[in-house]
Structure formats: structure tokens, C-alpha cells
Write a protein that holds these residues in place. Structure first.
Motif, PDB file in Angstrom:
ATOM      1  N   MET A 141       7.766   8.294  -5.095  1.00  0.00           N
ATOM      2  CA  MET A 141       7.192   6.994  -4.732  1.00  0.00           C
ATOM      3  C   MET A 141       8.057   5.847  -5.243  1.00  0.00           C
ATOM      4  O   MET A 141       8.224   4.825  -4.584  1.00  0.00           O
TER       5      MET A 141
ATOM      6  N   VAL B 122       9.105   5.839   4.523  1.00  0.00           N
ATOM      7  CA  VAL B 122       8.409   7.127   4.602  1.00  0.00           C
ATOM      8  C   VAL B 122       9.411   8.251   4.401  1.00  0.00           C
ATOM      9  O   VAL B 122      10.492   8.244   5.007  1.00  0.00           O
ATOM     10  N   GLY B 123       9.094   9.191   3.542  1.00  0.00           N
ATOM     11  CA  GLY B 123      10.014  10.308   3.385  1.00  0.00           C
ATOM     12  C   GLY B 123       9.615  11.243   2.269  1.00  0.00           C
ATOM     13  O   GLY B 123       8.600  11.038   1.603  1.00  0.00           O
TER      14      GLY B 123
ATOM     15  N   ARG C 217       9.373   2.762  -2.956  1.00  0.00           N
ATOM     16  CA  ARG C 217       9.018   1.393  -3.289  1.00  0.00           C
ATOM     17  C   ARG C 217      10.269   0.529  -3.474  1.00  0.00           C
ATOM     18  O   ARG C 217      10.361  -0.581  -2.957  1.00  0.00           O
TER      19      ARG C 217
ATOM     20  N   SER D 292       7.878  -0.362   5.898  1.00  0.00           N
ATOM     21  CA  SER D 292       7.356   0.891   5.364  1.00  0.00           C
ATOM     22  C   SER D 292       8.492   1.873   5.167  1.00  0.00           C
ATOM     23  O   SER D 292       9.355   2.011   6.025  1.00  0.00           O
TER      24      SER D 292
ATOM     25  N   SER E  60       0.849  -1.190   0.000  1.00  0.00           N
ATOM     26  CA  SER E  60       0.000   0.000   0.000  1.00  0.00           C
ATOM     27  C   SER E  60       0.885   1.239   0.000  1.00  0.00           C
ATOM     28  O   SER E  60       2.076   1.162   0.262  1.00  0.00           O
ATOM     29  N   HIS E  61       0.282   2.339  -0.313  1.00  0.00           N
ATOM     30  CA  HIS E  61       1.073   3.551  -0.435  1.00  0.00           C
ATOM     31  C   HIS E  61       0.208   4.752  -0.136  1.00  0.00           C
ATOM     32  O   HIS E  61      -1.007   4.728  -0.350  1.00  0.00           O
ATOM     33  N   MET E  62       0.835   5.787   0.397  1.00  0.00           N
ATOM     34  CA  MET E  62       0.119   7.009   0.749  1.00  0.00           C
ATOM     35  C   MET E  62       0.950   8.189   0.277  1.00  0.00           C
ATOM     36  O   MET E  62       2.170   8.087   0.135  1.00  0.00           O
ATOM     37  N   ARG E  63       0.295   9.301   0.090  1.00  0.00           N
ATOM     38  CA  ARG E  63       1.011  10.505  -0.302  1.00  0.00           C
ATOM     39  C   ARG E  63       0.346  11.715   0.343  1.00  0.00           C
ATOM     40  O   ARG E  63      -0.866  11.811   0.411  1.00  0.00           O
TER      41      ARG E  63
ATOM     42  N   SER F 267       5.562  14.201   1.057  1.00  0.00           N
ATOM     43  CA  SER F 267       5.821  12.986   1.840  1.00  0.00           C
ATOM     44  C   SER F 267       5.056  11.799   1.270  1.00  0.00           C
ATOM     45  O   SER F 267       3.873  11.921   0.961  1.00  0.00           O
ATOM     46  N   VAL F 268       5.742  10.687   1.153  1.00  0.00           N
ATOM     47  CA  VAL F 268       5.076   9.470   0.694  1.00  0.00           C
ATOM     48  C   VAL F 268       5.388   8.336   1.655  1.00  0.00           C
ATOM     49  O   VAL F 268       6.335   8.416   2.429  1.00  0.00           O
ATOM     50  N   SER F 269       4.576   7.300   1.601  1.00  0.00           N
ATOM     51  CA  SER F 269       4.967   6.062   2.272  1.00  0.00           C
ATOM     52  C   SER F 269       4.639   4.904   1.348  1.00  0.00           C
ATOM     53  O   SER F 269       3.662   4.947   0.602  1.00  0.00           O
ATOM     54  N   TYR F 270       5.491   3.908   1.368  1.00  0.00           N
ATOM     55  CA  TYR F 270       5.232   2.682   0.618  1.00  0.00           C
ATOM     56  C   TYR F 270       5.438   1.531   1.594  1.00  0.00           C
ATOM     57  O   TYR F 270       6.473   1.441   2.258  1.00  0.00           O
ATOM     58  N   SER F 271       4.437   0.657   1.707  1.00  0.00           N
ATOM     59  CA  SER F 271       4.525  -0.450   2.651  1.00  0.00           C
ATOM     60  C   SER F 271       4.370  -1.777   1.936  1.00  0.00           C
ATOM     61  O   SER F 271       3.544  -1.904   1.031  1.00  0.00           O
TER      62      SER F 271
END
Lengths: 192, 297
Positions: free
Chosen positions: B283, B278-279, B287, B276, B254-257, B261-265
């Protein structure tokens, strides 16, 4: 892999690739690129709902045929060999586009609020409606046929992101040269 | 006529003065100034069409930093506190501190980014100089900064992606550099110092490692020994978290933005952990780092 193609790939993940780029990548004979695409969605499931993704997008007939023939895309654990076939690549395209579109705040100027209403990464990827062929407009798949996630799961994902972002920011603010104004990233979200 | 020529030359010389220092020198000044100056101001933070504003205060007293960030836009007045010994050096700024002329650090940064100075209008009523930092590869983001000509303080910061899209923008709209210790006493309830700082910290020990990092990123030595590792190239920072998970809901990637800032888990079922990243990175980078985490046998 060429830098230009990699940049397209990066743009696709950010929901900003143009249709032109999408086509260029689709036609690419670069095996490394296709492998990258396949791996992009290795852990994602694509469901078709009986509808054809890219209905409005005129991509190469080979790829369209492949999508037609592929009822439920490539499942987790698919072999690299399978992943590297044209079919898998076609499915990858669907996955990548939707993958990118399901992010929050992506695609042609969608506001954070609007985007978060309709999209959260659920870990599952669904085909969404493509915008019709329209030249240089960024490819985005927000809304359309994307099933909404239950509010509980959605807020759980948001919460997790907040927690990790705060931990990250505690370190980043000391190291990114911008100082503690970086905390605005965390606070602005919490005080919504 | 001669007088006019002299004037023109003088004006040219004056305008060149702030350019005499290279971009690296300005970066160095930037990282120093926000910690050593006393200031109070209002800073806005913009993501897409959302704008938030914050009151920022920073005072140095007896060699310690006191600072606060107060949200003004949302009714709630949350105060974020932080502060520490002014002598405490952190690895990110340290990379920038070492930048000078043709030092190895400057060369390293120049390998990763194109740095250039440009004219900039004034920001918050102060004359500013523009610093453009463009990544040379696809694994990091670009920065468009405006720094105070007098002090080097960061007045405006835009983080932009490869396509030139602004992902987030910080900008001072009001800035008072005469904020001082007296103000500190008035506002003491809102300015809280960090607990005393002991050692400089170290890279947390973990049982995993990253098999891939973009060029130039090194792990940060930190004082909190949380089992996550942060990496920086001097400008960008991202953090890798590895947490145990039982949740069935988080079995796939999953991923958020949010802004820059983004996160990829991604989940490693067999180990029951979720990785995860995050930074403030693309993306693609998040990833690639997340998928590259491995456990040496």
C-alpha cells in the motif's frame, strides 16, 4: 529515513505493525518520518465522537496530552509547520492506525467477508477502539467504533475497485510471468 | 564400500542437476513454459481463509495460444478468454527473458530482489523446485514459487509481504501436460483466441507524469491505448489510472485491498480528476506513486 522505520510505516499501512513498533515510531525524533506520518492523513478527517482514541494503549504522556488537547485533529490543508508539531503527529498516529484498520481484510486473521462487513474506506477516517496494550499483537482497528458506510457507497467503492483491477489484470497477466491465472484475482471476487 | 561411495556421488550429482541452472534461468523457463506448453488443470486461489478453484486450459495451435479459465467454486461458470500470437513478446517477460548469467537485466533484478533456489516437495503430483524471491526494499512484495522441474511451469505461487505473511496463493492441485489439440477441438466452445495482434504497442500518451517510481520500474508498452500507464520491474506490475470525477463521495483518499492487490486513490479537486494506483504492491508504494502524479505545465 531509515529502512527499518520505513518498514514499520509500511506495516502500519497494512495493519500489521506491532504495538512496539507504533511506540518506537511515536518516539522517533526523525522529522522526515513525522512528515510522512502527517502527510499520511493530510486528506483525512479525524472525528473523535467525544471518545479518546488509544484509550487502552499506554503511549507516551506527551502524545496522550496532545491528543487530549486536540478536539478534531488536523484538517485538510493544514500547513506543514503545523503538521510537524507533536500534536499533528499524535493525530497522525490515530489516523494511521484507523486508516490501516479500515482496509478490507486486514488485521489478525480477519476474513475477507468479515472485514468487508465492517469496513470500507469511506475517505473519512474515524477513531476506532484500540486493542489494550498486549505486546506483539498486530495493531488493528477493524470494527469497534467504526461507523458503517452506507451499502450503496460501499458497493460503489467495490465496483470501482473491480473495474480498475480488471483493467490492470488485463495488462498484468501478460507481464507478470504468471500468465492468465492472474485472472483468478478478478473472477474469484465477481463470482462471490 | 566403493560402490556405495560412487552411488552417493551419482545421487549427489543428480540432485545438483536442477540446481546447475541459476534462479534467473528458472524464471526465464517459467515465463516461457506457461505460454508454450499444452496443459489443463485445476488451480486453487486462496486469500486468507477463502479458497476458489478454477479449471485452466491452455493449448498452442498453429502458433497461437488458446486458453480459458473457468470458475468452479461458485456455481457460475464464467469463462475468461484470452490468447494471442505465441511470438508476441510482452515487456514484463521480456525483462525476464533477457536474464542470463551476468547480463545487465540479471544484475538489475539482483539489485531489486534476492533470488534463491531451494528444495520443494511435489505439487500436483509433480516434482518441483522452489524459487524464493525476496525484495531488497520496502516498495515491492516477495514471491515464493514452486516450478515444475521438468518444464519450468509455475505450479504454486505465494505472494508474501515483508513480514512473511502470505497475501495470496495460487496452486495447481491437478495438472495434465498431455492436453493437446484434439482436446482443443472437443473444448473449442470454451477456448477462444485473441484477435490478431498487430504491432507490439507503445506507452499510452497522457498529459500527466509520475514524479516518483520505485527503483527498476519501467512503463509498459501496451496495445490497448487506454489512458492509463502500467509499470513493471519484471515481476510486480501496477497501473496508474487518471479519471475525471464529479462525484462528491470520492473527494478524499481511499484505499482497497484484496489478496496481494491494492488500490490507492486520491482526488485532485482543481483538475476534477481522481488518480488511482492498482497493483500487486505494498500500500505504501501505491500511495507514494498516487500522490506523486503531476501535470507538467
Amino acid at each position: 529515513m531509515k529502512d527499518g522505520i520505513r518498514e514499520s510505516l509500511s506495516a502500519m499501512m497494512d495493519g500489521e505493525a506491532s504495538e512496539l513498533e507504533l511506540r518506537r515510531v511515536l518516539r522517533s525524533e526523525d522529522a522526515a518520518l513525522r512528515a510522512e506520518w502527517a502527510s499520511l492523513h493530510r486528506n483525512q478527517q479525524v472525528m473523535h465522537d467525544g471518545e479518546l482514541p488509544f484509550a487502552g494503549l499506554d503511549i507516551s504522556s506527551r502524545v496522550m496530552a496532545a491528543i487530549d488537547d486536540e478536539p478534531s485533529a488536523v484538517k485538510r490543508g493544514s500547513s506543514w509547520r503545523q503538521a510537524l508539531t507533536g500534536m499533528a503527529v499524535a493525530a497522525s498516529v490515530a489516523a494511521v492506525v484507523v486508516f490501516a484498520g479500515s482496509e478490507r481484510m486486514l488485521g489478525g486473521g480477519t476474513s475477507m467477508l468479515a472485514a468487508s462487513e465492517t469496513s470500507v474506506s469511506s475517505g473519512r477516517v474515524y477513531p476506532a477502539q484500540m486493542s489494550p496494550a498486549n505486546g506483539g499483537v498486530p495493531v488493528s482497528a477493524i470494527a469497534g467504533g467504526t461507523p458503517s458506510m452506507s451499502p450503496a457507497v460501499k458497493s460503489e467503492a467495490d465496483k470501482r475497485f473491480d473495474v480498475l483491477l480488471r483493467k490492470h489484470t488485463e495488462r498484468a497477466s501478460l507481464n507478470n510471468g504468471q500468465g492468465f491465472v492472474s485472472y483468478a484475482r478478478v473472477v474469484s471476487q465477481e463470482s462471490e | 564400500m566403493r560402490c556405495r561411495v560412487i552411488l552417493a556421488v551419482a545421487a549427489l550429482a543428480f540432485s545438483q542437476a536442477s540446481w546447475a541452472n541459476g534462479p534467473e534461468t528458472w524464471l526465464k523457463r517459467m515465463t516461457d513454459s506457461h505460454r508454450t506448453l499444452n496443459y489443463q488443470g485445476v488451480v486453487t486461489y486462496q486469500v486468507d481463509d477463502r479458497l476458489s478453484s478454477f479449471k485452466v486450459s491452455h493449448v498452442v495451435k498453429d502458433g497461437r495460444e488458446y486458453e480459458s479459465l473457468e470458475a468452479l467454486s461458485h456455481g457460475e461458470h464464467e469463462v475468461i478468454r484470452q490468447g494471442h500470437d505465441i511470438s508476441c513478446v510482452h515487456p514484463g517477460p521480456e525483462l525476464l527473458h533477457l536474464l542470463a548469467g551476468d547480463s545487465p537485466e540479471a544484475k538489475q533484478l539482483q539489485k531489486l530482489y534476492h533470488l534463491s533456489l531451494r528444495e520443494s516437495g511435489s505439487v500436483a503430483g509433480r516434482a518441483a523446485i522452489g524459487l524464493s524471491i525476496q525484495p531488497k526494499d520496502v516498495y515491492r512484495l516477495g514471491y515464493r514459487l514452486a516450478l515444475d522441474k521438468e518444464t519450468g511451469l509455475l505450479l504454486r505461487s505465494e505472494i508474501v509481504n515483508k513480514r512473511g505473511k502470505v497475501l495470496e496463493r495460487f496452486e495447481y492441485v491437478v495438472l495434465d501436460l498431455s492436453f493437446d489439440e484434439a482436446a482443443l477441438e472437443r473444448d473449442e466452445s470454451q477456448l477462444i483466441a485473441h484477435p490478431p495482434v498487430g504491432e507490439q504497442g507503445s506507452v499510452p500518451e497522457v498529459n500527466w507524469r509520475v514524479s516518483w517510481l520505485p527503483d527498476g520500474f519501467t512503463p509498459l508498452a501496451v496495445r490497448d491505448q487506454a489512458p492509463s500507464i502500467s509499470y513493471t520491474d519484471g515481476l510486480a506490475v501496477f497501473t496508474v489510472f487518471v479519471e475525471s470525477t464529479q462525484s462528491a463521495a470520492s473527494q478524499s483518499d481511499s484505499h482497497m485491498r484484496r489478496g496481494a492487490s491494492v488500490s490507492y486513490s486520491t482526488t485532485h479537486k482543481s483538475r476534477g480528476v481522481r488518480v488511482s494506483v492498482v497493483g500487486e504492491i505494498p500500500m505504501l508504494t501505491a500511495r507514494q506513486v498516487a500522490l506523486g502524479v503531476e501535470w507538467p505545465e
